[in-house]
Design a protein around this motif. Structure first.
Motif, PDB file in Angstrom:
ATOM      1  N   ILE A 764     -33.401 -17.744  -6.251  1.00 35.18           N
ATOM      2  CA  ILE A 764     -32.211 -18.749  -6.645  1.00 35.18           C
ATOM      3  C   ILE A 764     -32.960 -19.470  -8.062  1.00 35.18           C
ATOM      4  O   ILE A 764     -32.281 -19.517  -9.211  1.00 35.18           O
ATOM      5  CB  ILE A 764     -32.275 -20.007  -5.626  1.00 35.18           C
ATOM      6  N   ALA A 765     -34.111 -19.659  -7.921  1.00 33.32           N
ATOM      7  CA  ALA A 765     -34.798 -20.365  -9.171  1.00 33.32           C
ATOM      8  C   ALA A 765     -34.773 -19.389 -10.473  1.00 33.32           C
ATOM      9  O   ALA A 765     -34.684 -19.778 -11.573  1.00 33.32           O
ATOM     10  CB  ALA A 765     -36.429 -20.508  -8.897  1.00 33.32           C
ATOM     11  N   CYS A 766     -35.071 -18.162 -10.104  1.00 34.67           N
ATOM     12  CA  CYS A 766     -35.027 -17.215 -11.194  1.00 34.67           C
ATOM     13  C   CYS A 766     -33.526 -17.016 -11.886  1.00 34.67           C
ATOM     14  O   CYS A 766     -33.477 -16.967 -13.214  1.00 34.67           O
ATOM     15  CB  CYS A 766     -35.411 -15.755 -10.842  1.00 34.67           C
ATOM     16  N   ALA A 767     -32.713 -16.930 -10.997  1.00 36.28           N
ATOM     17  CA  ALA A 767     -31.305 -16.808 -11.594  1.00 36.28           C
ATOM     18  C   ALA A 767     -30.852 -17.892 -12.065  1.00 36.28           C
ATOM     19  O   ALA A 767     -30.121 -17.971 -13.250  1.00 36.28           O
ATOM     20  CB  ALA A 767     -30.261 -16.429 -10.158  1.00 36.28           C
ATOM     21  N   ALA A 768     -31.169 -19.286 -11.468  1.00 36.04           N
ATOM     22  CA  ALA A 768     -30.750 -20.418 -12.439  1.00 36.04           C
ATOM     23  C   ALA A 768     -31.530 -20.632 -13.815  1.00 36.04           C
ATOM     24  O   ALA A 768     -30.774 -20.910 -14.720  1.00 36.04           O
ATOM     25  CB  ALA A 768     -31.215 -21.492 -11.439  1.00 36.04           C
ATOM     26  N   ALA A 769     -32.636 -20.137 -13.829  1.00 32.93           N
ATOM     27  CA  ALA A 769     -33.171 -20.237 -14.971  1.00 32.93           C
ATOM     28  C   ALA A 769     -32.758 -19.160 -16.258  1.00 32.93           C
ATOM     29  O   ALA A 769     -32.410 -19.578 -17.274  1.00 32.93           O
ATOM     30  CB  ALA A 769     -34.855 -20.105 -14.867  1.00 32.93           C
ATOM     31  N   GLU A 770     -32.195 -18.004 -15.641  1.00 38.60           N
ATOM     32  CA  GLU A 770     -31.744 -17.124 -16.523  1.00 38.60           C
ATOM     33  C   GLU A 770     -30.123 -17.683 -16.779  1.00 38.60           C
ATOM     34  O   GLU A 770     -29.790 -17.433 -18.162  1.00 38.60           O
ATOM     35  CB  GLU A 770     -31.644 -15.836 -15.742  1.00 38.60           C
ATOM     36  N   PHE A 771     -29.378 -18.127 -16.036  1.00 37.51           N
ATOM     37  CA  PHE A 771     -28.347 -18.688 -16.337  1.00 37.51           C
ATOM     38  C   PHE A 771     -28.305 -19.641 -17.352  1.00 37.51           C
ATOM     39  O   PHE A 771     -27.490 -19.729 -18.311  1.00 37.51           O
ATOM     40  CB  PHE A 771     -27.712 -19.270 -15.271  1.00 37.51           C
ATOM     41  N   ILE A 772     -29.272 -20.675 -17.284  1.00 40.08           N
ATOM     42  CA  ILE A 772     -29.347 -21.825 -18.063  1.00 40.08           C
ATOM     43  C   ILE A 772     -29.781 -21.278 -19.601  1.00 40.08           C
ATOM     44  O   ILE A 772     -29.200 -21.597 -20.481  1.00 40.08           O
ATOM     45  CB  ILE A 772     -30.542 -22.788 -17.883  1.00 40.08           C
ATOM     46  N   VAL A 773     -30.636 -20.237 -19.614  1.00 38.73           N
ATOM     47  CA  VAL A 773     -31.015 -19.551 -20.757  1.00 38.73           C
ATOM     48  C   VAL A 773     -29.776 -19.005 -21.640  1.00 38.73           C
ATOM     49  O   VAL A 773     -29.629 -18.921 -22.882  1.00 38.73           O
ATOM     50  CB  VAL A 773     -32.077 -18.892 -20.988  1.00 38.73           C
ATOM     51  N   ASP A 774     -29.164 -18.031 -20.804  1.00 39.42           N
ATOM     52  CA  ASP A 774     -28.175 -16.990 -21.461  1.00 39.42           C
ATOM     53  C   ASP A 774     -26.712 -17.493 -21.371  1.00 39.42           C
ATOM     54  O   ASP A 774     -26.223 -17.277 -22.473  1.00 39.42           O
ATOM     55  CB  ASP A 774     -28.154 -15.902 -20.282  1.00 39.42           C
ATOM     56  N   GLU A 775     -26.295 -18.650 -20.588  1.00 41.65           N
ATOM     57  CA  GLU A 775     -25.068 -19.097 -20.537  1.00 41.65           C
ATOM     58  C   GLU A 775     -24.899 -20.472 -21.126  1.00 41.65           C
ATOM     59  O   GLU A 775     -23.896 -20.951 -21.559  1.00 41.65           O
ATOM     60  CB  GLU A 775     -24.547 -19.001 -19.251  1.00 41.65           C
ATOM     61  N   ILE A 776     -25.908 -21.421 -20.903  1.00 43.76           N
ATOM     62  CA  ILE A 776     -25.876 -22.680 -21.416  1.00 43.76           C
ATOM     63  C   ILE A 776     -26.549 -23.155 -22.507  1.00 43.76           C
ATOM     64  O   ILE A 776     -25.944 -23.608 -23.410  1.00 43.76           O
ATOM     65  CB  ILE A 776     -26.419 -23.898 -20.089  1.00 43.76           C
ATOM     66  N   GLY A 777     -27.739 -22.716 -22.678  1.00 47.20           N
ATOM     67  CA  GLY A 777     -28.718 -22.935 -23.839  1.00 47.20           C
ATOM     68  C   GLY A 777     -29.363 -24.378 -23.992  1.00 47.20           C
ATOM     69  O   GLY A 777     -29.281 -24.820 -25.106  1.00 47.20           O
ATOM     70  N   ALA A 778     -29.219 -25.022 -22.913  1.00 49.82           N
ATOM     71  CA  ALA A 778     -29.743 -26.585 -22.809  1.00 49.82           C
ATOM     72  C   ALA A 778     -31.384 -26.411 -22.890  1.00 49.82           C
ATOM     73  O   ALA A 778     -31.862 -25.409 -22.532  1.00 49.82           O
ATOM     74  CB  ALA A 778     -29.390 -27.134 -21.551  1.00 49.82           C
ATOM     75  N   THR A 779     -31.802 -27.386 -23.572  1.00 50.07           N
ATOM     76  CA  THR A 779     -33.345 -27.378 -23.610  1.00 50.07           C
ATOM     77  C   THR A 779     -33.820 -28.234 -22.314  1.00 50.07           C
ATOM     78  O   THR A 779     -33.133 -29.044 -21.611  1.00 50.07           O
ATOM     79  CB  THR A 779     -33.491 -28.727 -24.776  1.00 50.07           C
ATOM     80  N   THR A 780     -34.757 -27.248 -21.913  1.00 47.44           N
ATOM     81  CA  THR A 780     -34.928 -27.277 -20.233  1.00 47.44           C
ATOM     82  C   THR A 780     -36.485 -27.203 -20.018  1.00 47.44           C
ATOM     83  O   THR A 780     -37.339 -26.452 -20.523  1.00 47.44           O
ATOM     84  CB  THR A 780     -34.340 -26.312 -19.505  1.00 47.44           C
ATOM     85  N   LEU A 781     -36.879 -28.344 -19.129  1.00 47.58           N
ATOM     86  CA  LEU A 781     -38.111 -28.323 -18.535  1.00 47.58           C
ATOM     87  C   LEU A 781     -38.317 -28.036 -17.157  1.00 47.58           C
ATOM     88  O   LEU A 781     -37.498 -28.561 -16.349  1.00 47.58           O
ATOM     89  CB  LEU A 781     -38.928 -29.537 -18.846  1.00 47.58           C
ATOM     90  N   PHE A 782     -38.691 -26.645 -16.943  1.00 45.87           N
ATOM     91  CA  PHE A 782     -38.649 -26.235 -15.516  1.00 45.87           C
ATOM     92  C   PHE A 782     -39.964 -25.932 -14.659  1.00 45.87           C
ATOM     93  O   PHE A 782     -40.700 -25.137 -15.066  1.00 45.87           O
ATOM     94  CB  PHE A 782     -37.851 -24.861 -15.627  1.00 45.87           C
ATOM     95  N   ALA A 783     -40.329 -26.788 -13.869  1.00 40.65           N
ATOM     96  CA  ALA A 783     -41.602 -27.045 -13.113  1.00 40.65           C
ATOM     97  C   ALA A 783     -41.479 -26.069 -11.866  1.00 40.65           C
ATOM     98  O   ALA A 783     -40.412 -26.264 -11.173  1.00 40.65           O
ATOM     99  CB  ALA A 783     -42.237 -28.357 -12.920  1.00 40.65           C
ATOM    100  N   THR A 784     -42.298 -25.173 -11.644  1.00 36.90           N
ATOM    101  CA  THR A 784     -42.242 -24.044 -10.375  1.00 36.90           C
ATOM    102  C   THR A 784     -43.683 -23.881 -10.047  1.00 36.90           C
ATOM    103  O   THR A 784     -44.588 -23.939 -10.764  1.00 36.90           O
ATOM    104  CB  THR A 784     -41.338 -22.994 -10.805  1.00 36.90           C
ATOM    105  N   HIS A 785     -43.628 -23.583  -8.653  1.00 30.58           N
ATOM    106  CA  HIS A 785     -44.784 -22.847  -8.273  1.00 30.58           C
ATOM    107  C   HIS A 785     -44.425 -21.390  -7.862  1.00 30.58           C
ATOM    108  O   HIS A 785     -45.415 -20.793  -7.366  1.00 30.58           O
ATOM    109  CB  HIS A 785     -45.235 -23.553  -6.926  1.00 30.58           C
ATOM    110  N   TYR A 786     -43.348 -20.954  -8.344  1.00 29.50           N
ATOM    111  CA  TYR A 786     -43.140 -19.302  -7.990  1.00 29.50           C
ATOM    112  C   TYR A 786     -43.509 -18.637  -9.459  1.00 29.50           C
ATOM    113  O   TYR A 786     -42.852 -18.754 -10.592  1.00 29.50           O
ATOM    114  CB  TYR A 786     -41.401 -19.370  -8.025  1.00 29.50           C
ATOM    115  N   HIS A 787     -44.898 -18.255  -9.313  1.00 26.98           N
ATOM    116  CA  HIS A 787     -45.428 -17.628 -10.627  1.00 26.98           C
ATOM    117  C   HIS A 787     -44.854 -16.739 -11.050  1.00 26.98           C
ATOM    118  O   HIS A 787     -45.076 -16.378 -12.172  1.00 26.98           O
ATOM    119  CB  HIS A 787     -46.944 -17.369 -10.297  1.00 26.98           C
ATOM    120  N   GLU A 788     -43.913 -15.743 -10.143  1.00 27.23           N
ATOM    121  CA  GLU A 788     -43.361 -14.685 -10.570  1.00 27.23           C
ATOM    122  C   GLU A 788     -42.203 -15.132 -11.867  1.00 27.23           C
ATOM    123  O   GLU A 788     -41.953 -14.213 -12.564  1.00 27.23           O
ATOM    124  CB  GLU A 788     -42.430 -14.006  -9.612  1.00 27.23           C
ATOM    125  N   LEU A 789     -41.720 -16.406 -11.895  1.00 25.55           N
ATOM    126  CA  LEU A 789     -40.850 -16.685 -12.785  1.00 25.55           C
ATOM    127  C   LEU A 789     -41.333 -16.623 -14.350  1.00 25.55           C
ATOM    128  O   LEU A 789     -40.569 -16.557 -15.310  1.00 25.55           O
ATOM    129  CB  LEU A 789     -40.366 -18.163 -12.656  1.00 25.55           C
TER     130      LEU A 789
END
Length: 933
Positions: A764-789
């Motif tokens: 979910i975290a990865c898909a949400a990050a991709e959606f924000i970058v690809d579809e929205i383009g909002a300036t985003t600060l995304f803190a995570t412990h999922y290092h794979e992201l």
């Protein structure tokens, strides 16, 4: 008017209703008032007390902690409880806190002049949203009552349109807006009213209007604990009725409002406000009815306000909030204005820069700033004073307070003139010099709006004594010389009292009785008292008035004549004085519009001075405001050097950090727990909020674009009453971001997906990050412990990795609270658990399991390379704006000699990700997973 709630003790008490035909006249009067105010607890004036009877009395006694007594008459015994009128405020506070509406039934005629039962009427219904008494209000916030209504198919696309109108009954301010149900619900959160009147069709506030609009499909609770919900007769929301209600306030309301829903909401909220103030007609001081569009301000919903702790700190100890930090206002007017600015910052770059100009002038002109602050400290709450004056509830002290405030205005104008250019004439030429910074346009306009109202101030000074009594019916309110008739009456009264004061000496000399005295009682009036042993010396013109145990009281014809003169003059003077006072008050009320305009200017001036004081004392800097829509080629990114969190830095030493984000960037922030990720994200958002409300920001330099909305998904919480688990609440907030954010928004996301299984959450975290970058383009600060992201930085141009650094030495972890480029190697969860006091046996076992699962121990990890000192700059943790984005890629894991690993790596490298369809990607991933198994 409002419908009855049978579960309360309001309305007609059942015990009285059962014997209503047999009641005494007074209790019958009480029963009638209760029956016409079914939603309220009626307090009934009896002498110097407000009384309640039967079930209502039992509740008053319980809530107010007063004695429950009994009233007995020919129809039976009735429980009775009362509160003293002179000290009613504290008891009313308790009843309001217990969610009661209170109807005040006052005696509306003089008991002494009444023949029979004293007439009583409800003069005010006190509710949380319609409080007007100064003692029941806080000067920090505006106290709104709002009305909400719905047009089921009010928009062009057939969707529901909600209308929202809010009025501050104490000041007369009225705001009106409309929009889709979600937007209006968000605006209701921002206004934060004390009471909401629900119109037809609104089953629950914030229900979204239809099922498709409610993105989370979560159940909506029946009420909100932040405000009282009220239901009134549906007729008040009728379009024709609403227009009739608005007619005394506005001409052609349909031209002032944008939708039918706005007309209905405005008419209903004014009807309710009139009802609570005694139903005596239009509230003439409600003259500032303004329609506004929420989209023309920076949108901060309830979640953002909570997460950023703008007004409420929910942490341990409930410490400071952002408002506490920036509030250096001098008067209540400025405090409420600053609070309003923080709830609704600007999005117009020119208006933002104009406020910055004003703040900068005050920063550069300390003498003028201190002079203005000192002057404003002497200003009373002009908005609420005007409200009381216009309602006819102001006393003489209120008018003197108004005059004192008006007397400050010329001093404020002079202080603002310090920055104007002054002409200096030399011997043979005119030389123009600028001794200080020229006054900016914003402050010049503000100075021109500072109307000292000399006519009003002079009227009050001439009419009202300098130190008047609290009660306007007690006399000694009007200045000598203001009215010739009053002066004559007061002279007659004064001369009569002087004659009586000399009477005792004259009568002692005439009668030879040294113990003779002259006195006065309310019942018998003036008298001459002679003791029994001296009764033989009483002259023939003495007439007996009263016999006491050891003396007799007499009067003479001349004394009686003087007494009649004094009493008559005093009564006529008191009546005339009250009439004169009400005339003066009415003359002042006629200038309500000018007074409200002055209050508006004083409020803005105080807010600006407060922002300048904070900027100077806490070393804030003026931000450069970027307008991405201006067409200048500026990408409108956020660049901050040496940024600080305005609240956290007050608690002690704070490590500044830099920000360098292009418009549309998504920064993936990794690092240890407790390292400062959430603080960093919040301080970026707070810098944006401060800049757009017109404040300087805590940094060394700042370049900030105008954003349309701030979204936050920070912290873990549930909503059990609303049927939402922690994860459901998290997903609902994420849904709002993904649906409503735009390229001009600022998004803060913290630990998306942590409330469910690791694989699901990571996906979910990865898909949400991709959606924000690809579809929205909002300036985003995304803190995570999922290092794979962090691998997204290799695949997306606008994704960059940041991490917070930490060091380990001798088994001890040190958090440096510094942000650096690249991904973190660990979250140091086990170390944080140890610091929190988890038993050593559990910590050691966790380390063993980590080593067995990853092949490395906790001691092997560190986020600071040997040359980390080179990353820092004088402004804080260094983020080199020119750094290559390739540095964002995380370090590769140490590989082994396993041929399977080598084969998998080769297979992954050979994939042409750019041309793969989503289904091909899933199939390939499935094949690779089977290969590993």
């Amino acid at each position: 008017m409002p419908t009855a709630d049978p579960t309360t003790v309001t309305g007609l008490p059942p015990s009285i209703a059962a014997v209503r035909e047999e009641l005494t006249p007074m209790l019958s009067q009480y029963a009638d008032l209760c029956a016409t105010h079914e939603d309220a607890l009626v307090l009934f004036q009896v002498g110097d007390f407000y009384e309640a009877f039967c079930e209502a009395a039992e509740e008053v006694a319980r809530v107010c902690e007063v004695t429950l007594t009994q009233r007995e008459d020919s129809t039976g015994e009735y429980p009775m409880a009362g509160i003293p009128i002179d000290n009613a405020t504290s008891y009313l506070e308790r009843l309001l806190a217990a969610d009661y509406r209170v109807a005040i039934a006052d005696q509306i005629e003089d008991a002494a002049a009444a023949s029979g039962l004293v007439d009583r009427a409800v003069t005010q219904v006190i509710t949380p949203g319609t409080v007007v008494d100064e003692e029941l209000l806080t000067d920090r916030t505006t106290n709104y009552v709002a009305a909400l209504t719905r047009e089921p198919e009010g928009s062009e696309n057939g969707r529901a349109v909600d209308g929202l109108a809010a009025v501050d009954v104490a000041t007369g301010e009225c705001l009106v807006t409309s929009g889709d149900p979600e937007t209006v619900a968000e605006e209701l959160d921002r206004l934060d009213p004390a009471e909401v009147v629900r119109g037809p069709g609104i089953d629950a506030i914030g229900d979204g209007g239809d099922s498709s609009a409610n993105h989370g499909d979560a159940p909506v609770p029946p009420g909100d604990p932040r405000w009282m919900e009220t239901t009134i007769d549906a007729d008040h929301f009728d379009s024709r009725t609403a227009r009739d209600r608005l007619e005394p306030y506005l001409s052609a309301p349909e031209e002032r409002f944008g939708t039918e829903a706005e007309v209905r909401a405005a008419g209903a909220v004014l009807a309710y406000a009139e009802y609570t103030q005694g139903d005596e007609g239009p509230l003439e001081y409600v003259s500032r009815i303004r329609r506004y569009d929420p989209r023309r301000r920076l949108r901060l919903d309830a979640a953002a306000q909570r997460s950023l702790e703008l007004f409420e700190n929910r942490g341990p100890g409930a410490g400071d909030t952002l408002f506490d930090v920036i509030d250096e206002t001098s008067c209540a007017l400025g405090r409420r204005r600053l609070e309003r600015w923080l709830r609704r910052p600007l999005i117009d770059p020119d208006r933002i820069r104009s406020r910055h100009d004003a703040v900068e002038w005050f920063v550069d002109e300390p003498i003028a700033r201190e002079s203005v602050a000192d002057g404003l400290a002497s200003a009373y709450d002009l908005e609420r004073l005007v409200g009381r004056i216009s309602r006819g509830r102001a006393n003489a002290r209120d008018l003197r307070s108004l005059a004192a405030t008006l007397s400050v205005v010329p001093e404020l104008r002079d202080a603002l003139s310090m920055g104007e250019e002054s002409d200096v004439t030399a011997d043979d030429s005119n030389v123009t010099t600028n001794d200080s910074n020229a006054l900016c346009d914003h402050l010049r306009d503000l100075r021109d709006r500072l109307d000292p109202l000399p006519d009003v101030r002079n009227l009050i000074a001439e009419a009202i004594v300098a130190d008047p009594p609290q009660e306007i019916t007690d006399g000694d309110v009007i200045q000598r010389g203001f009215d010739a008739e009053l002066d004559d009456l007061r002279a007659t009264e004064r001369e009569g009292r002087e004659w009586i004061a000399e009477l005792e000496a004259r009568e002692r000399e005439r009668t030879g009785v040294d113990s003779l005295t002259v006195g006065h009682t309310q019942v018998h009036g003036y008298y001459i008292e002679v003791t029994d042993p001296n009764l033989d010396a009483v002259p023939d013109d003495y007439h007996r008035r009263q016999t006491l145990k050891n003396s007799e009281r007499f009067y003479t014809p001349e004394l009686k004549e003087r007494e009649d003169e004094i009493v008559g003059a005093s009564e006529r003077a008191d009546a005339l004085e009250y009439e004169l006072f009400t005339d003066v008050r009415a003359d002042v009320a006629a200038e309500a519009d000018r007074l409200q305009a002055l209050a508006d200017a004083l409020a803005e001036l105080d807010a600006l001075v407060s922002l300048a004081t904070v900027a100077l004392e806490r070393e804030y800097v003026r931000p450069t405001i970027v307008d991405p829509s201006a067409g200048t080629g500026d990408r409108g990114g956020i660049t901050i050097e040496g940024g600080r969190h305005p609240v956290v830095e007050r608690r002690g030493e704070f490590v500044p950090n830099d920000v360098d984000l292009d418009r549309g960037d998504l920064a993936l922030i990794t690092g240890p727990n407790m390292s400062g990720k959430s603080t960093y994200m919040r301080q970026v958002a707070l810098a944006v909020v401060l800049a757009q409300l017109g404040s300087f920001v805590p940094a060394q330099t700042a370049r900030i674009p105008v954003v349309d909305r701030v979204f936050t998904r920070i912290g873990a919480s549930d909503d059990i009453a609303g049927g939402q688990s922690t994860f459901m609440r998290e997903m609902s907030e994420l849904t709002e971001v993904l649906h409503d954010a735009t390229a001009d928004s600022l998004v803060l996301l913290d630990e998306v997906g942590r409330g469910t299984a690791t694989t699901d959450g990571r996906a979910i975290a990865c898909a949400a990050a991709e959606f924000i970058v690809d579809e929205i383009g909002a300036t985003t600060l995304f803190a995570t412990h999922y290092h794979e992201l962090t691998e997204l930085a290799d695949r997306r141009e606008h994704v960059r990795n940041l991490h917070f650094t930490a060091t380990r030495e001798d088994g001890e972890v040190t958090f440096l609270h510094r942000v650096a480029r690249g991904a973190s190697s660990s979250s140091y969860g086990i170390e944080v658990a140890s610091l929190a006091g988890v038993p050593p046996a559990v910590v050691d076992r966790a380390r063993e399991r980590l080593a067995s699962e990853t092949g490395s121990s906790a001691d092997d990890r560190s986020d600071v390379p040997p040359d980390a000192a080179d990353e820092t700059t004088p402004g804080g943790a260094g983020l080199d704006p020119g750094a290559d984005r390739d540095a964002d890629a995380g370090s590769e894991s140490a590989g082994g000699d396993d041929p399977t690993d080598a084969a998998l790596a080769a297979a992954i490298r050979s994939l042409d990700i750019a041309t793969m369809t989503p289904m091909e990607a899933l199939n390939t991933l499935h094949d690779l997973q089977r290969e590993i198994d």
